[in-house]
Write an enzyme that holds these catalytic residues in place. Structure first.
Site, mmCIF file in Angstrom:
data_model
loop_
_atom_site.group_PDB
_atom_site.id
_atom_site.type_symbol
_atom_site.label_atom_id
_atom_site.label_comp_id
_atom_site.label_asym_id
_atom_site.label_seq_id
_atom_site.Cartn_x
_atom_site.Cartn_y
_atom_site.Cartn_z
ATOM 1 N N ILE A 101 13.067 -1.443 2.311
ATOM 2 C CA ILE A 101 13.692 -2.500 3.315
ATOM 3 C C ILE A 101 13.100 -3.787 3.308
ATOM 4 O O ILE A 101 13.694 -5.018 3.111
ATOM 5 C CB ILE A 101 14.061 -1.942 4.625
ATOM 6 C CG1 ILE A 101 15.072 -0.751 4.354
ATOM 7 C CG2 ILE A 101 14.645 -3.146 5.444
ATOM 8 C CD1 ILE A 101 15.302 -0.073 5.793
ATOM 9 N N GLY A 102 11.688 -3.839 3.352
ATOM 10 C CA GLY A 102 10.777 -5.019 3.622
ATOM 11 C C GLY A 102 10.938 -5.790 2.319
ATOM 12 O O GLY A 102 11.245 -6.914 2.321
ATOM 13 N N MET A 103 10.723 -5.237 1.085
ATOM 14 C CA MET A 103 10.668 -5.652 -0.189
ATOM 15 C C MET A 103 11.974 -6.326 -0.646
ATOM 16 O O MET A 103 12.400 -7.486 -0.957
ATOM 17 C CB MET A 103 10.278 -4.776 -1.088
ATOM 18 C CG MET A 103 8.801 -4.506 -1.305
ATOM 19 S SD MET A 103 7.728 -5.966 -1.708
ATOM 20 C CE MET A 103 6.128 -5.315 -2.132
ATOM 21 N N HIS A 141 0.885 -1.232 -0.185
ATOM 22 C CA HIS A 141 -0.066 -0.030 0.001
ATOM 23 C C HIS A 141 0.840 1.315 0.009
ATOM 24 O O HIS A 141 0.383 2.302 -0.660
ATOM 25 C CB HIS A 141 -0.875 0.087 1.141
ATOM 26 C CG HIS A 141 -0.090 -0.283 2.511
ATOM 27 N ND1 HIS A 141 0.284 -1.482 2.825
ATOM 28 C CD2 HIS A 141 0.054 0.685 3.459
ATOM 29 C CE1 HIS A 141 0.785 -1.530 4.056
ATOM 30 N NE2 HIS A 141 0.738 -0.130 4.260
ATOM 31 N N GLY A 201 7.392 1.208 1.665
ATOM 32 C CA GLY A 201 7.698 2.507 2.351
ATOM 33 C C GLY A 201 8.900 2.952 2.259
ATOM 34 O O GLY A 201 9.421 3.790 1.853
ATOM 35 N N THR A 202 9.847 1.853 2.793
ATOM 36 C CA THR A 202 11.157 2.258 2.830
ATOM 37 C C THR A 202 11.951 1.523 1.805
ATOM 38 O O THR A 202 13.159 1.884 1.634
ATOM 39 C CB THR A 202 11.892 1.748 4.257
ATOM 40 O OG1 THR A 202 11.713 0.217 4.193
ATOM 41 C CG2 THR A 202 11.299 2.648 5.612
ATOM 42 N N HIS A 221 33.576 -8.589 -11.727
ATOM 43 C CA HIS A 221 32.257 -8.598 -11.056
ATOM 44 C C HIS A 221 31.512 -10.034 -11.180
ATOM 45 O O HIS A 221 30.786 -10.537 -10.416
ATOM 46 C CB HIS A 221 31.322 -7.330 -11.511
ATOM 47 C CG HIS A 221 32.222 -6.158 -11.389
ATOM 48 N ND1 HIS A 221 32.344 -5.563 -9.894
ATOM 49 C CD2 HIS A 221 32.782 -5.344 -12.102
ATOM 50 C CE1 HIS A 221 33.048 -4.628 -10.213
ATOM 51 N NE2 HIS A 221 33.233 -4.346 -11.501
ATOM 52 N N HIS A 250 27.861 -3.541 -11.130
ATOM 53 C CA HIS A 250 28.774 -4.653 -10.325
ATOM 54 C C HIS A 250 28.025 -5.795 -10.014
ATOM 55 O O HIS A 250 28.737 -6.770 -9.610
ATOM 56 C CB HIS A 250 29.162 -3.651 -9.102
ATOM 57 C CG HIS A 250 30.207 -2.659 -9.329
ATOM 58 N ND1 HIS A 250 31.196 -2.173 -8.666
ATOM 59 C CD2 HIS A 250 30.750 -1.960 -10.646
ATOM 60 C CE1 HIS A 250 31.842 -1.227 -8.979
ATOM 61 N NE2 HIS A 250 31.558 -1.263 -10.307
HETATM 62 C C1 RB5 Z 1 4.312 -0.404 5.584
HETATM 63 O O1 RB5 Z 1 3.779 0.546 6.730
HETATM 64 C C2 RB5 Z 1 5.781 -0.433 5.613
HETATM 65 O O2 RB5 Z 1 6.411 -1.042 6.880
HETATM 66 C C3 RB5 Z 1 6.345 -0.992 4.437
HETATM 67 O O3 RB5 Z 1 5.846 -0.435 3.395
HETATM 68 C C4 RB5 Z 1 7.789 -1.241 4.197
HETATM 69 O O4 RB5 Z 1 8.361 0.137 4.406
HETATM 70 C C5 RB5 Z 1 8.685 -2.248 5.215
HETATM 71 O O5 RB5 Z 1 9.707 -2.222 5.086
#
Ligand code: RB5
Length: 150
Positions: free
Chosen positions: A69-71, A9, A66-67, A133, A98
């Site tokens: 990082i999670g993905m 989202h 959002g950041t 590489h 690389h």
């Molecule tokens: C969602 O609130 C947020 O946690 C997600 O988008 C992401 O940033 C996780 O790493």
């Protein structure tokens, strides 16, 4: 080039804008969701996209949360995926040259849409440099198979 794109989202609006941008560049786009700004768990989108990259169903992937990082954490758990979280075009370029990155990850709460478009364009335009590489990327692949040599 066939590009898979997906977001949770937090990245939904950016995903929709990047889909149009990718089409304007002549790319074929496959949308892995989500389909609205309703709260979504990023692994539900990230894993299917990463598996599609690993199986060559798509040529490259773009994941947005959002950041970022999670993905990134999710995508890099799929063997064959080298996902790069890039906050600027320079990093995106080096991730291709690389690391032969095959998934670009963006943080929609960290960068703006214009930056995201530039990062995406550079990522897709840049080729792997090979040479020393390639040896390093091969060691990543060996590590995935449990055959890392140090
Ligand atoms: C969602 O609130 C947020 O946690 C997600 O988008 C992401 O940033 C996780 O790493």
């Amino acid at each position: 080039m066939k590009i898979g794109i997906g977001s949770d989202h937090a990245g939904f609006e950016m995903k929709e804008s990047l889909k149009a941008y990718l089409s304007s560049l002549g790319m074929e786009v496959v949308d892995f969701g989500c389909q609205s700004a309703v709260s979504t768990d990023y692994p539900d989108i990230g894993y299917p996209l990463a598996k599609a990259v690993a199986s060559s169903e798509v040529d490259k992937g773009i994941l947005i949360c959002g950041t970022g990082i999670g993905m990134s954490i999710v995508a890099n758990k799929v063997p064959g995926v080298r996902a790069a979280l890039a906050g600027n075009a320079h990093v995106a370029k080096l991730s291709r040259e690389h690391n032969n990155a095959n998934v670009l990850v963006l943080g929609a709460r960290v960068i703006g849409l214009d930056e995201a478009k530039e990062i995406t364009r550079v990522f897709l335009d840049t080729q792997f440099a090979g040479g020393r590489h390639a040896r390093r990327v091969d060691k990543i692949t060996m590590g995935e198979a449990g055959r890392e040599e140090v």
